[in-house]
Design a protein around this motif. Structure first.
Motif, PDB file in Angstrom:
ATOM      1  N   GLU A 161       0.873  -1.679   0.026  1.00 45.23           N
ATOM      2  CA  GLU A 161       0.274  -0.049  -0.104  1.00 45.23           C
ATOM      3  C   GLU A 161       0.851   1.466  -0.370  1.00 45.23           C
ATOM      4  OE1 GLU A 161      -3.625   2.430   2.695  1.00 45.23           O
ATOM      5  OE2 GLU A 161      -2.338  -0.059   3.223  1.00 45.23           O
ATOM      6  N   TYR A 162       1.948   1.431   0.791  1.00 42.67           N
ATOM      7  CA  TYR A 162       2.816   2.306   0.683  1.00 42.67           C
ATOM      8  C   TYR A 162       4.039   2.963  -0.260  1.00 42.67           C
ATOM      9  CZ  TYR A 162       5.923   5.749   2.492  1.00 42.67           C
ATOM     10  OH  TYR A 162       6.430   7.177   2.766  1.00 42.67           O
ATOM     11  N   LEU A 163       4.242   1.151  -0.984  1.00 47.32           N
ATOM     12  CA  LEU A 163       4.864   1.852  -1.901  1.00 47.32           C
ATOM     13  C   LEU A 163       4.485   1.942  -3.277  1.00 47.32           C
ATOM     14  CD1 LEU A 163       7.783  -1.245  -2.067  1.00 47.32           C
ATOM     15  CD2 LEU A 163       7.985   1.031  -1.465  1.00 47.32           C
ATOM     16  N   ALA A 164       2.809   1.701  -3.348  1.00 47.82           N
ATOM     17  CA  ALA A 164       1.884   1.987  -4.583  1.00 47.82           C
ATOM     18  C   ALA A 164       1.295   3.339  -4.434  1.00 47.82           C
ATOM     19  CB  ALA A 164       0.674   0.799  -4.872  1.00 47.82           C
ATOM     20  N   ARG A 169       4.737   0.751  -9.122  1.00 44.00           N
ATOM     21  CA  ARG A 169       3.862  -0.128  -9.990  1.00 44.00           C
ATOM     22  C   ARG A 169       4.452  -1.661  -9.931  1.00 44.00           C
ATOM     23  NH1 ARG A 169      -1.176   0.851  -9.849  1.00 44.00           N
ATOM     24  NH2 ARG A 169      -1.453  -0.339 -11.399  1.00 44.00           N
ATOM     25  N   HIS A 170       6.187  -1.383  -9.907  1.00 50.02           N
ATOM     26  CA  HIS A 170       7.206  -2.928 -10.393  1.00 50.02           C
ATOM     27  C   HIS A 170       7.312  -2.778  -8.927  1.00 50.02           C
ATOM     28  CE1 HIS A 170      10.674  -4.874 -11.253  1.00 50.02           C
ATOM     29  NE2 HIS A 170       9.716  -5.531 -12.574  1.00 50.02           N
ATOM     30  N   LEU A 171       6.800  -4.610  -8.221  1.00 49.11           N
ATOM     31  CA  LEU A 171       7.234  -4.399  -6.491  1.00 49.11           C
ATOM     32  C   LEU A 171       8.022  -5.774  -6.713  1.00 49.11           C
ATOM     33  CD1 LEU A 171       4.072  -3.271  -5.078  1.00 49.11           C
ATOM     34  CD2 LEU A 171       5.978  -1.717  -5.386  1.00 49.11           C
ATOM     35  N   VAL A 172       9.544  -5.882  -5.766  1.00 47.46           N
ATOM     36  CA  VAL A 172      10.015  -7.144  -5.746  1.00 47.46           C
ATOM     37  C   VAL A 172       9.665  -6.600  -4.008  1.00 47.46           C
ATOM     38  CG1 VAL A 172      12.449  -8.139  -5.606  1.00 47.46           C
ATOM     39  CG2 VAL A 172      11.069  -6.035  -7.672  1.00 47.46           C
ATOM     40  N   TYR A 173       9.740  -8.602  -3.754  1.00 48.64           N
ATOM     41  CA  TYR A 173      10.020  -8.807  -1.906  1.00 48.64           C
ATOM     42  C   TYR A 173      11.264  -9.218  -2.167  1.00 48.64           C
ATOM     43  CZ  TYR A 173       9.019 -10.420   2.109  1.00 48.64           C
ATOM     44  OH  TYR A 173       8.936 -10.197   3.595  1.00 48.64           O
ATOM     45  N   LEU A 192       1.878  -8.920   0.289  1.00 44.74           N
ATOM     46  CA  LEU A 192       2.322  -8.123  -0.977  1.00 44.74           C
ATOM     47  C   LEU A 192       1.896  -8.573  -2.409  1.00 44.74           C
ATOM     48  CD1 LEU A 192       4.003  -5.189  -2.305  1.00 44.74           C
ATOM     49  CD2 LEU A 192       5.799  -7.657  -1.694  1.00 44.74           C
ATOM     50  N   ALA A 193       1.607 -10.128  -2.463  1.00 48.76           N
ATOM     51  CA  ALA A 193       0.667 -10.173  -3.300  1.00 48.76           C
ATOM     52  C   ALA A 193      -0.586 -10.016  -3.712  1.00 48.76           C
ATOM     53  CB  ALA A 193       1.484 -11.415  -3.885  1.00 48.76           C
ATOM     54  N   ASP A 194      -1.010 -10.591  -2.763  1.00 51.55           N
ATOM     55  CA  ASP A 194      -2.507 -10.262  -3.121  1.00 51.55           C
ATOM     56  C   ASP A 194      -2.668  -8.526  -2.649  1.00 51.55           C
ATOM     57  OD1 ASP A 194      -2.963 -13.102  -2.144  1.00 51.55           O
ATOM     58  OD2 ASP A 194      -3.134 -12.497   0.006  1.00 51.55           O
ATOM     59  N   TYR A 195      -1.673  -7.961  -2.146  1.00 49.52           N
ATOM     60  CA  TYR A 195      -2.237  -5.974  -2.086  1.00 49.52           C
ATOM     61  C   TYR A 195      -2.160  -5.929  -4.016  1.00 49.52           C
ATOM     62  CZ  TYR A 195      -2.474  -1.221  -2.321  1.00 49.52           C
ATOM     63  OH  TYR A 195      -2.298   0.123  -2.795  1.00 49.52           O
ATOM     64  N   CYS A 196      -1.104  -6.309  -4.605  1.00 48.39           N
ATOM     65  CA  CYS A 196      -0.959  -6.234  -5.469  1.00 48.39           C
ATOM     66  C   CYS A 196      -2.282  -6.295  -6.682  1.00 48.39           C
ATOM     67  CB  CYS A 196       0.380  -6.645  -6.390  1.00 48.39           C
ATOM     68  SG  CYS A 196       1.376  -5.418  -5.870  1.00 48.39           S
ATOM     69  N   LEU A 197      -2.794  -7.529  -6.604  1.00 43.18           N
ATOM     70  CA  LEU A 197      -3.625  -8.843  -6.910  1.00 43.18           C
ATOM     71  C   LEU A 197      -5.489  -7.623  -7.132  1.00 43.18           C
ATOM     72  CD1 LEU A 197      -4.662 -10.587  -9.233  1.00 43.18           C
ATOM     73  CD2 LEU A 197      -5.643 -11.951  -6.457  1.00 43.18           C
ATOM     74  N   ALA A 198      -5.439  -7.416  -5.818  1.00 43.07           N
ATOM     75  CA  ALA A 198      -6.498  -6.796  -5.578  1.00 43.07           C
ATOM     76  C   ALA A 198      -6.446  -5.015  -5.906  1.00 43.07           C
ATOM     77  CB  ALA A 198      -6.691  -6.457  -3.841  1.00 43.07           C
ATOM     78  N   HIS A 199      -5.628  -4.462  -6.899  1.00 44.76           N
ATOM     79  CA  HIS A 199      -5.072  -3.051  -6.745  1.00 44.76           C
ATOM     80  C   HIS A 199      -4.603  -3.183  -8.058  1.00 44.76           C
ATOM     81  CE1 HIS A 199      -5.921  -2.650  -2.268  1.00 44.76           C
ATOM     82  NE2 HIS A 199      -6.091  -1.020  -2.830  1.00 44.76           N
ATOM     83  N   ALA A 203       2.157  -8.505 -10.360  1.00 42.72           N
ATOM     84  CA  ALA A 203       2.351  -9.714  -9.448  1.00 42.72           C
ATOM     85  C   ALA A 203       3.995  -9.318  -9.070  1.00 42.72           C
ATOM     86  CB  ALA A 203       2.006 -10.860  -9.355  1.00 42.72           C
ATOM     87  N   PRO A 204       4.075  -9.283  -7.690  1.00 47.21           N
ATOM     88  CA  PRO A 204       5.526  -8.561  -8.105  1.00 47.21           C
ATOM     89  C   PRO A 204       6.558 -10.390  -8.283  1.00 47.21           C
ATOM     90  CG  PRO A 204       4.509  -9.634  -5.565  1.00 47.21           C
ATOM     91  CD  PRO A 204       3.097  -8.915  -6.621  1.00 47.21           C
TER      92      PRO A 204
END
Length: 318
Positions: A161-164, A169-173, A192-199, A203-204
């Motif tokens: 959420e914070y990084l978005a 938009r290109h996230l890595v864990y 993190l993956a669930d947040y990306c999917l929902a928004h 996928a990270p």
């Protein structure tokens, strides 16, 4: 001079077996008798034999806590300190065992010491550990399962959420490459993956690195400019910060880094880390009092309802 049970019995005007039963919470005695024996034992500083009590009750005064083999941050350390103190008030001794240790070692310890209970406050026991504990007839208090919430999943979501919110938009864990120390990483990456999917964010991707500069440099070199990295903890973020410096990448313009744990060292690096602080004191206080009441056999208070509070600590790295 050591005070014995016979000494307490004579002073309180009861039999030796009555002293043993009353101090172990067994038998039927009048409230006045119970109070007299307890007050006499306390006044004489009587300490019952742990070995004798184990023979009489089938369990010792030891409570085992299965803890993750990870870096002991302040929250985990505070929990252990407070639990140790509260159990001691109830005449119990806390022993820590790493949850990742071979189950055979746990089995040997359980059969030898006969603990009063085994508690799992932060990580769920494995199927083998659970089977071993239950087969020995020892009480298992799995607080991780009872909590109903996965704080590590929430941590990953908050990082996303914070990084978005910063336009990434290109996230890595980034995991720590040590399964003993990175015990919460999978749940955080899933959050993190669930947040990306929902928004609607891609996928990270996932990387794993040790706390070594050369490997951190090699991994960071493979990532495109503009990547934002949610890190397992502040140590991982600092390793990548060093790698960015070696590669001449600007932080946060070329690579954004977000840590976890809000450690003091994170405030001493440049740029100062953006991270997450965990406020767990109220929830842990209730959890500990609940554990002590259940292990000692006293009335059980209400289960904790206060969630762990997660707060973003803004820095200059994301």
């Amino acid at each position: 001079m050591t005070v014995t049970g016979d000494d307490v019995a004579r002073a309180a005007g009861v039999s030796r077996p009555a002293v043993s039963q009353i101090l172990n919470g067994r038998g039927r005695f009048s409230p006045d008798t119970i109070r007299r024996v307890e007050e006499t034992a306390a006044a004489m500083n009587y300490r019952p034999s742990a070995a004798a009590r184990t023979l009489a009750t089938g369990t010792s005064d030891v409570v085992i806590a299965l803890v993750p083999n990870t870096t002991f941050g302040t929250n985990l350390q505070d929990f252990v300190d407070f639990l140790t103190e509260e159990l001691a008030r109830a005449g119990l001794i806390l022993v820590l065992r790493f949850a990742s240790s071979p189950v055979e070692l746990l089995e040997h310890f359980i059969t030898t010491v006969r603990p009063r209970a085994v508690i799992a406050p932060f990580v769920a026991p494995t199927a083998a550990e659970r089977e071993s504990i239950e087969a020995a007839g020892i009480a298992l208090i799995d607080l991780h399962a009872e909590g109903g919430r996965d704080e590590n999943h929430r941590i990953g979501q908050l990082q996303g959420e914070y990084l978005a919110s910063k336009g990434h938009r290109h996230l890595v864990y980034a995991h720590l490459r040590d399964t003993r120390l990175d015990v919460f990483g999978d749940a955080r990456e899933q959050g993190l993956a669930d947040y990306c999917l929902a928004h609607g964010i891609d996928a990270p991707t996932s990387i794993r690195l040790p706390l070594e500069l050369d490997e951190a440099v090699s991994l960071l070199r493979t990532l495109p400019l503009g990547t934002a990295i949610a890190c397992y903890n502040d140590d991982v973020a600092i390793a990548l910060l060093g790698a960015a410096r070696e590669l001449g990448r600007r932080v946060p313009e070329d690579v954004a880094l977000m840590g976890m744990d809000a450690t003091r060292i994170g405030t001493l690096v440049a740029p100062r880390l953006t991270t997450i602080k965990v406020e767990a004191a109220p929830a842990m206080d209730r959890m500990i009092r609940d554990v002590v009441s259940r292990v000692s056999g006293s009335a059980r208070p209400a289960r904790p309802t206060d969630p762990v509070v997660l707060t973003v600590v803004p820095g200059d790295s994301a």
